[in-house]
Scaffold this motif. Structure first.
Motif, PDB file in Angstrom:
ATOM      1  N   HIS A 121       0.823  -1.217   0.000  1.00 13.81           N
ATOM      2  CA  HIS A 121       0.000   0.000   0.000  1.00 13.81           C
ATOM      3  C   HIS A 121       0.854   1.263   0.000  1.00 13.81           C
ATOM      4  CE1 HIS A 121      -2.766  -3.128   1.204  1.00 13.81           C
ATOM      5  NE2 HIS A 121      -3.793  -2.314   1.006  1.00 13.81           N
ATOM      6  N   ALA A 122       1.927   1.258  -0.815  1.00 14.30           N
ATOM      7  CA  ALA A 122       2.806   2.424  -0.893  1.00 14.30           C
ATOM      8  C   ALA A 122       2.306   3.408  -1.952  1.00 14.30           C
ATOM      9  CB  ALA A 122       4.223   1.972  -1.229  1.00 14.30           C
ATOM     10  N   GLY A 123       2.662   4.685  -1.782  1.00 11.93           N
ATOM     11  CA  GLY A 123       2.357   5.694  -2.784  1.00 11.93           C
ATOM     12  C   GLY A 123       0.916   6.168  -2.789  1.00 11.93           C
ATOM     13  N   ILE A 124       0.603   7.048  -3.740  1.00 13.78           N
ATOM     14  CA  ILE A 124      -0.735   7.657  -3.783  1.00 13.78           C
ATOM     15  C   ILE A 124      -1.807   6.711  -4.309  1.00 13.78           C
ATOM     16  CG2 ILE A 124       0.085  10.029  -3.958  1.00 13.78           C
ATOM     17  CD1 ILE A 124      -0.431   9.874  -6.993  1.00 13.78           C
ATOM     18  N   THR A 125      -1.426   5.609  -4.947  1.00  9.51           N
ATOM     19  CA  THR A 125      -2.439   4.689  -5.474  1.00  9.51           C
ATOM     20  C   THR A 125      -3.110   3.872  -4.377  1.00  9.51           C
ATOM     21  OG1 THR A 125      -0.619   3.201  -6.076  1.00  9.51           O
ATOM     22  CG2 THR A 125      -1.585   4.531  -7.831  1.00  9.51           C
ATOM     23  N   VAL A 126      -2.747   4.134  -3.117  1.00  8.58           N
ATOM     24  CA  VAL A 126      -3.572   3.637  -2.010  1.00  8.58           C
ATOM     25  C   VAL A 126      -4.978   4.223  -2.157  1.00  8.58           C
ATOM     26  CG1 VAL A 126      -3.853   3.636   0.505  1.00  8.58           C
ATOM     27  CG2 VAL A 126      -1.596   3.351  -0.491  1.00  8.58           C
ATOM     28  N   MET A 130       5.893  13.248  -6.442  1.00 13.25           N
ATOM     29  CA  MET A 130       5.135  14.126  -5.555  1.00 13.25           C
ATOM     30  C   MET A 130       6.048  15.275  -5.132  1.00 13.25           C
ATOM     31  SD  MET A 130       2.142  12.776  -5.455  1.00 13.25           S
ATOM     32  CE  MET A 130       1.307  13.454  -4.015  1.00 13.25           C
ATOM     33  N   ASN A 131       5.687  16.473  -5.552  1.00  7.89           N
ATOM     34  CA  ASN A 131       6.558  17.638  -5.378  1.00  7.89           C
ATOM     35  C   ASN A 131       6.330  18.334  -4.034  1.00  7.89           C
ATOM     36  OD1 ASN A 131       7.972  17.589  -7.945  1.00  7.89           O
ATOM     37  ND2 ASN A 131       5.988  18.080  -8.860  1.00  7.89           N
ATOM     38  N   ASP A 132       6.844  17.708  -2.966  1.00 11.71           N
ATOM     39  CA  ASP A 132       6.782  18.297  -1.629  1.00 11.71           C
ATOM     40  C   ASP A 132       5.348  18.603  -1.194  1.00 11.71           C
ATOM     41  OD1 ASP A 132       8.107  19.030   0.707  1.00 11.71           O
ATOM     42  OD2 ASP A 132       8.281  21.137   0.120  1.00 11.71           O
ATOM     43  N   VAL A 133       4.427  17.678  -1.527  1.00 12.80           N
ATOM     44  CA  VAL A 133       3.024  17.833  -1.140  1.00 12.80           C
ATOM     45  C   VAL A 133       2.522  16.495  -0.604  1.00 12.80           C
ATOM     46  CG1 VAL A 133       2.493  19.657  -2.784  1.00 12.80           C
ATOM     47  CG2 VAL A 133       2.222  17.265  -3.474  1.00 12.80           C
ATOM     48  N   TYR A 134       1.439  16.561   0.173  1.00 12.59           N
ATOM     49  CA  TYR A 134       0.747  15.349   0.602  1.00 12.59           C
ATOM     50  C   TYR A 134      -0.246  14.959  -0.489  1.00 12.59           C
ATOM     51  CZ  TYR A 134       2.521  16.092   5.352  1.00 12.59           C
ATOM     52  OH  TYR A 134       3.328  16.264   6.452  1.00 12.59           O
ATOM     53  N   GLY A 135      -0.624  13.696  -0.489  1.00 14.73           N
ATOM     54  CA  GLY A 135      -1.681  13.259  -1.384  1.00 14.73           C
ATOM     55  C   GLY A 135      -3.037  13.626  -0.812  1.00 14.73           C
ATOM     56  N   GLU A 136      -4.092  13.025  -1.348  1.00 12.33           N
ATOM     57  CA  GLU A 136      -5.437  13.268  -0.850  1.00 12.33           C
ATOM     58  C   GLU A 136      -6.315  12.079  -1.209  1.00 12.33           C
ATOM     59  OE1 GLU A 136      -7.659  16.186  -3.600  1.00 12.33           O
ATOM     60  OE2 GLU A 136      -5.551  16.674  -3.895  1.00 12.33           O
ATOM     61  N   SER A 137      -7.532  12.085  -0.735  1.00 11.25           N
ATOM     62  CA  SER A 137      -8.432  10.967  -0.997  1.00 11.25           C
ATOM     63  C   SER A 137      -9.001  11.054  -2.408  1.00 11.25           C
ATOM     64  CB  SER A 137      -9.579  10.971   0.025  1.00 11.25           C
ATOM     65  OG  SER A 137     -10.425   9.859  -0.187  1.00 11.25           O
ATOM     66  N   GLU A 182       6.310   7.054  -8.008  1.00 13.95           N
ATOM     67  CA  GLU A 182       5.141   7.326  -7.175  1.00 13.95           C
ATOM     68  C   GLU A 182       5.644   7.512  -5.747  1.00 13.95           C
ATOM     69  OE1 GLU A 182       1.103   5.091  -5.744  1.00 13.95           O
ATOM     70  OE2 GLU A 182       1.989   4.417  -7.628  1.00 13.95           O
ATOM     71  N   HIS A 183       6.339   8.599  -5.547  1.00 14.63           N
ATOM     72  CA  HIS A 183       7.064   8.866  -4.305  1.00 14.63           C
ATOM     73  C   HIS A 183       7.452  10.335  -4.334  1.00 14.63           C
ATOM     74  CE1 HIS A 183      10.719   8.888  -1.675  1.00 14.63           C
ATOM     75  NE2 HIS A 183      10.118   7.891  -1.045  1.00 14.63           N
ATOM     76  N   SER A 184       7.855  10.858  -3.214  1.00 13.76           N
ATOM     77  CA  SER A 184       8.344  12.231  -3.172  1.00 13.76           C
ATOM     78  C   SER A 184       9.544  12.396  -4.087  1.00 13.76           C
ATOM     79  CB  SER A 184       8.734  12.592  -1.734  1.00 13.76           C
ATOM     80  OG  SER A 184       9.379  13.852  -1.692  1.00 13.76           O
ATOM     81  N   THR A 185       9.652  13.572  -4.699  1.00 12.63           N
ATOM     82  CA  THR A 185      10.836  13.866  -5.512  1.00 12.63           C
ATOM     83  C   THR A 185      12.054  14.132  -4.622  1.00 12.63           C
ATOM     84  OG1 THR A 185      10.160  16.194  -5.585  1.00 12.63           O
ATOM     85  CG2 THR A 185       9.538  14.801  -7.461  1.00 12.63           C
ATOM     86  N   ILE A 186      11.842  14.158  -3.323  1.00 15.91           N
ATOM     87  CA  ILE A 186      12.926  14.362  -2.366  1.00 15.91           C
ATOM     88  C   ILE A 186      13.338  13.010  -1.787  1.00 15.91           C
ATOM     89  CG2 ILE A 186      13.620  15.491  -0.207  1.00 15.91           C
ATOM     90  CD1 ILE A 186      11.349  17.545  -0.735  1.00 15.91           C
ATOM     91  N   HIS A 228      -2.338   7.661   4.828  1.00 19.71           N
ATOM     92  CA  HIS A 228      -1.913   6.298   4.503  1.00 19.71           C
ATOM     93  C   HIS A 228      -1.078   6.225   3.224  1.00 19.71           C
ATOM     94  CE1 HIS A 228      -4.694   5.313   7.624  1.00 19.71           C
ATOM     95  NE2 HIS A 228      -4.645   4.011   7.408  1.00 19.71           N
ATOM     96  N   GLN A 229      -0.970   7.328   2.502  1.00 16.69           N
ATOM     97  CA  GLN A 229      -0.224   7.341   1.247  1.00 16.69           C
ATOM     98  C   GLN A 229       1.230   7.682   1.544  1.00 16.69           C
ATOM     99  OE1 GLN A 229      -2.425  10.201  -1.039  1.00 16.69           O
ATOM    100  NE2 GLN A 229      -4.214   8.880  -1.222  1.00 16.69           N
ATOM    101  N   CYS A 230       2.038   6.650   1.691  1.00 17.19           N
ATOM    102  CA  CYS A 230       3.431   6.858   2.061  1.00 17.19           C
ATOM    103  C   CYS A 230       4.264   7.177   0.822  1.00 17.19           C
ATOM    104  CB  CYS A 230       3.987   5.628   2.764  1.00 17.19           C
ATOM    105  SG  CYS A 230       5.594   5.914   3.519  1.00 17.19           S
ATOM    106  N   ASN A 231       4.725   8.405   0.754  1.00 15.06           N
ATOM    107  CA  ASN A 231       5.570   8.857  -0.351  1.00 15.06           C
ATOM    108  C   ASN A 231       6.979   9.205   0.128  1.00 15.06           C
ATOM    109  OD1 ASN A 231       3.485   8.833  -2.398  1.00 15.06           O
ATOM    110  ND2 ASN A 231       2.591  10.575  -1.313  1.00 15.06           N
ATOM    111  N   GLU A 232       7.321   8.703   1.311  1.00 17.90           N
ATOM    112  CA  GLU A 232       8.616   9.029   1.900  1.00 17.90           C
ATOM    113  C   GLU A 232       9.455   7.792   2.219  1.00 17.90           C
ATOM    114  OE1 GLU A 232       5.248  11.701   2.876  1.00 17.90           O
ATOM    115  OE2 GLU A 232       5.662   9.653   3.563  1.00 17.90           O
ATOM    116  N   ASP A 233       8.907   6.619   2.019  1.00 15.65           N
ATOM    117  CA  ASP A 233       9.559   5.395   2.507  1.00 15.65           C
ATOM    118  C   ASP A 233      10.866   5.057   1.801  1.00 15.65           C
ATOM    119  OD1 ASP A 233       7.676   4.978   0.371  1.00 15.65           O
ATOM    120  OD2 ASP A 233       7.870   2.817   0.631  1.00 15.65           O
TER     121      ASP A 233
END
Length: 308
Positions: free
Chosen positions: A106-111, A276-283, A248-252, A118-123
């Motif tokens: 369940h990684a990334g925004i495709t959660v 993901m450019n230094d932003v959180y995802g959304e539902s 599908e992860h932060s650009t950082i 729950h959208q982990c873009n930092e792992d």
């Protein structure tokens, strides 16, 4: 084109590997149904431990099992097993370099509808910083299954990143996974697209769109983020002179940062990072989110056109 979620690949691979390697054990944190480790539990109940909603404790148990010659797989959503659990992975697994495998689903925004929490873009960024940690992000079912066996054979900690939703199978049945070795899926001369995980099939579709504009794109699947395949990336970058990374992860701190580290040191190249450019995802649905953050094939195509 057949589609399978890589978390399904993870669960089924555990069962197959459990039959071959009697020392393999699986630990979960009250998410066996979602992570698909429940399939392993049905087959090998004596080798499955549900630790409850206690990821940090689960990691400590796995560390102990590893010191006794077992090959533990710890499983949870990426947000929990990598995020909540970072200190324990660093100090209890990474520091003593124990043979524990981390199955993060369940990684990334495709959660999708689970939303930003729950959208982990930092792992990937977190796991890359741990000395001695191997980081693998399979692109499809075939690659995920082979990556699992490679992880079992590898001595030391391995982080494996899986997605929630179904993704196309892009590899042929005779595909051979090589740890740390990128795969050139399409040759090109004008721009290099370096992608990982579920972004790979999107990049292949984007490359087709680029071809319609007489732009020849080389597409490289970097399934192993650490250690990264320097030779393949450098050779392609030298040929095309332009590089785009997609994840599908932060650009950082993720794939893009790893490629930038490499190129800035050994072959300064014009580069653009998509993610993901230094932003959180959304539902929202997985497809809607990919479209919004321009990580679907159309968004990738448009970004590359603008870049070059």
């Amino acid at each position: 084109m057949k589609k399978i979620a890589t978390r399904e690949s993870y669960g089924k691979s555990l069962v197959e590997l459990g039959g071959k390697y009697k020392e393999l054990v699986v630990l979960d944190s009250d998410l066996a149904c979602a992570t698909k480790t429940g399939i392993f539990k049905e087959q090998y109940p004596e080798r499955h431990i549900d630790c409850g909603i206690a990821e940090c404790n689960m990691t400590g148990i796995a560390a102990g099992l590893a010191t006794c010659g077992k090959i533990p797989f710890i499983s949870s959503f990426a947000m929990f097993v990598a995020g909540r659990n970072f200190e324990q992975i660093r100090n209890s697994i990474g520091y003593p370099h124990l043979n524990v495998k981390i199955g993060a689903t369940h990684a990334g925004i495709t959660v999708g509808e689970d939303g930003a929490t729950h959208q982990c873009n930092e792992d990937i960024a977190l796991m890359r910083t741990i000395p001695g940690m191997t980081v693998i992000v399979p692109a499809d079912d075939i690659e995920a299954r082979q990556a699992m066996e490679a992880a079992v054979h590898h001595k030391g900690p391995v982080y494996l990143r899986f997605g929630r939703g179904e993704v196309p199978i892009i590899n042929q049945p005779d595909y051979k996974f090589q740890l740390g070795k990128g795969v050139i899926l399409k040759k090109g001369t004008d721009v290099t697209i370096v992608a990982t995980g579920g972004s790979v099939p999107e990049c292949l579709e984007a490359a087709k769109k680029l071809e319609s504009q007489n732009i020849s794109a080389e597409v490289i699947n970097i399934h192993t983020i650490k250690p990264i395949d320097e030779e393949t990336i450098l050779r392609s970058a030298e040929k095309t002179g332009k590089v785009v990374t997609v994840e599908e992860h932060s650009t950082i701190g993720g794939l893009g940062s790893a490629v930038c580290d490499l190129l800035s040191e050994k072959l300064p190249t014009k580069i653009k990072k998509l993610g993901m450019n230094d932003v959180y995802g959304e539902s929202g649905s997985a497809r809607e989110l990919l479209q919004k953050y321009k990580l679907d094939d159309e968004g990738i195509y448009a970004s590359i056109m603008e870049f070059i």
